[in-house]
Design an enzyme around this catalytic site. Structure first.
Site, PDB file in Angstrom:
ATOM      1  N   ILE A  73     -22.423  26.457 -31.424  1.00 59.66           N
ATOM      2  CA  ILE A  73     -21.568  26.656 -32.320  1.00 59.66           C
ATOM      3  C   ILE A  73     -21.779  27.583 -33.514  1.00 59.66           C
ATOM      4  O   ILE A  73     -20.907  28.174 -33.874  1.00 59.66           O
ATOM      5  CB  ILE A  73     -21.368  25.122 -32.894  1.00 59.66           C
ATOM      6  CG1 ILE A  73     -21.131  24.249 -32.044  1.00 59.66           C
ATOM      7  CG2 ILE A  73     -20.484  25.146 -34.476  1.00 59.66           C
ATOM      8  CD1 ILE A  73     -21.311  22.724 -32.420  1.00 59.66           C
ATOM      9  N   TYR A  74     -22.985  27.950 -33.549  1.00 61.06           N
ATOM     10  CA  TYR A  74     -23.210  29.246 -34.314  1.00 61.06           C
ATOM     11  C   TYR A  74     -22.456  30.389 -34.073  1.00 61.06           C
ATOM     12  O   TYR A  74     -21.697  31.215 -35.002  1.00 61.06           O
ATOM     13  CB  TYR A  74     -24.733  29.410 -34.396  1.00 61.06           C
ATOM     14  CG  TYR A  74     -24.883  30.935 -35.342  1.00 61.06           C
ATOM     15  CD1 TYR A  74     -24.991  30.587 -36.670  1.00 61.06           C
ATOM     16  CD2 TYR A  74     -25.573  31.691 -34.871  1.00 61.06           C
ATOM     17  CE1 TYR A  74     -25.570  31.713 -37.725  1.00 61.06           C
ATOM     18  CE2 TYR A  74     -25.891  32.924 -35.555  1.00 61.06           C
ATOM     19  CZ  TYR A  74     -25.981  32.744 -37.027  1.00 61.06           C
ATOM     20  OH  TYR A  74     -26.287  33.793 -37.848  1.00 61.06           O
ATOM     21  N   THR A  75     -22.216  30.812 -32.894  1.00 58.20           N
ATOM     22  CA  THR A  75     -21.555  31.844 -32.371  1.00 58.20           C
ATOM     23  C   THR A  75     -20.067  31.918 -32.837  1.00 58.20           C
ATOM     24  O   THR A  75     -19.524  32.796 -33.442  1.00 58.20           O
ATOM     25  CB  THR A  75     -21.612  32.229 -30.923  1.00 58.20           C
ATOM     26  OG1 THR A  75     -23.310  32.485 -30.597  1.00 58.20           O
ATOM     27  CG2 THR A  75     -20.768  33.377 -30.472  1.00 58.20           C
TER      28      THR A  75
END
Length: 353
Positions: free
Chosen positions: A153-155
């Site tokens: 989810i960071y990306t």
């Protein structure tokens, strides 16, 4: 771009995420250049006192607090983020919403506060991850498209945050840019090195994963801070930096276990000879991540995204940063490693047997 620019042009600076690794070093560097700095922290205090420093507590998710934080500010360095390296279909709504609220919503609050408070320039700390889809790429540069597959989810949230910052350029007098570092390292609280050294001292560093690791870039904290300041200085209405994102690195790509070898050996350890193949390890960690979200067990030792970063080669070019705002590393890997070894040796001496 000359590197002898006038640092006072940055005026009064705000650093978000000032208690983090990048934020702390950036605050110290700005103060060393004679600038007035407002440090924004959330839960962790900043152990630093200076006549030109004011520390305020606030959450970038709170729009009103960000309006107050940006009042009277000329330059914002936005380093705060939630490093949400887990993902996949099993990820809970709460985990996704937290990453979205901090990385995207928080960034939007910063942008809006900059607009309304008359901030002149905004430098956003993005990540190489916005262009990393898990495929090998040895020629990443500003023409490389955003990632289209997300295993964390960071990306996806960092892509949205970066896009918001770049879109905000030249609106309400604000000029913006973003930096995309990877593998931030150095002494003094670096999560990557702190974790490695802890594992070494505990005797748990017994095997490599994926051979010597993938070929990729790192950036010493001093080089990253230098890039931030140069980028901010270049942010003028007619400057080439406005509205653009830049990869920045040490310019010395290396395989992970070759890169950390001087640290290991400087502390009296050796790089493990045993090797765990990457593919089965990724399958295990993917299943572990799924169980974490579904059954609430502990987080995996490595997320699938972290394993991809370790075992899939990706190398960036800092040529555009050099061309547009004069970035070049101020510290070599050899110099940085010597400093890191000395730092961790001193910590070990203080801790005692």
């Amino acid at each position: 771009m000359s590197q002898s620019a006038n640092y006072t042009d940055l005026g009064h600076c705000l650093v978000t995420g000032a208690a983090g690794y990048t934020g702390q070093h950036l605050v110290r560097a700005l103060l060393a250049r004679g600038l007035s700095v407002r440090a924004l922290v959330r839960n962790t205090s900043l152990d630093l006192q200076h006549d030109s420093l004011s520390c305020i507590s606030g959450d970038i998710q709170d729009a009103a607090q960000m309006q107050q934080a940006c009042d009277g500010i000329d330059t914002v360095f936005h380093t705060a983020a939630f490093i949400a390296t887990m993902g996949g279909n099993a990820a809970t709504a709460a985990y996704r919403e937290r990453a979205q609220a901090i990385n995207v919503g928080g960034t939007q609050n910063i942008i809006e506060a900059c607009r309304q408070q008359g901030v002149a320039r905004l430098v956003h700390t993005s990540s190489v991850d916005v262009c990393f889809s898990g495929d090998e790429d040895l020629r990443m540069d500003e023409r490389t498209p955003y990632a289209e597959r997300f295993n964390c989810i960071y990306t996806e949230t960092k892509i949205a945050a970066e896009q918001a910052v770049l879109t905000a350029n030249h609106r309400n007098g604000l000029v913006t840019c973003a930096l995309r570092p990877d593998g931030i390292w150095g002494p003094g609280g670096c999560l990557m090195f702190d974790t490695l050294v802890e594992q070494l001292h505990a005797g748990r560093m017994v095997a490599r994963i994926g051979g010597q690791g993938a070929l990729h870039d790192h950036i010493n904290i001093d080089n990253l801070v230098h890039a931030h300041i140069l980028a901010a200085e270049s942010l003028r209405a007619d400057g080439p930096t406005c509205g653009r994102a830049y990869f920045v690195s040490d310019g010395e790509p290396a395989r992970m276990f070759d890169f950390v070898r001087p640290l290991f050996e400087g502390l009296g350890y050796t790089v493990p000879t045993a090797n765990i193949p990457a593919a089965p390890m990724r399958s295990v960690m993917s299943a572990w991540q799924w169980l974490h979200f579904k059954l609430g067990i502990a987080e995996p030792l490595f997320t699938p995204h972290e394993l991809d970063k370790l075992t899939v080669s990706h190398v960036v070019s800092s040529a555009a940063a050099q061309r547009d705002f004069g970035y070049a590393p101020v510290k070599s890997v050899t110099q940085g490693m010597a400093e890191s070894v000395a730092y961790y040796q001193e910590l070990a001496d203080v801790a005692g047997p």
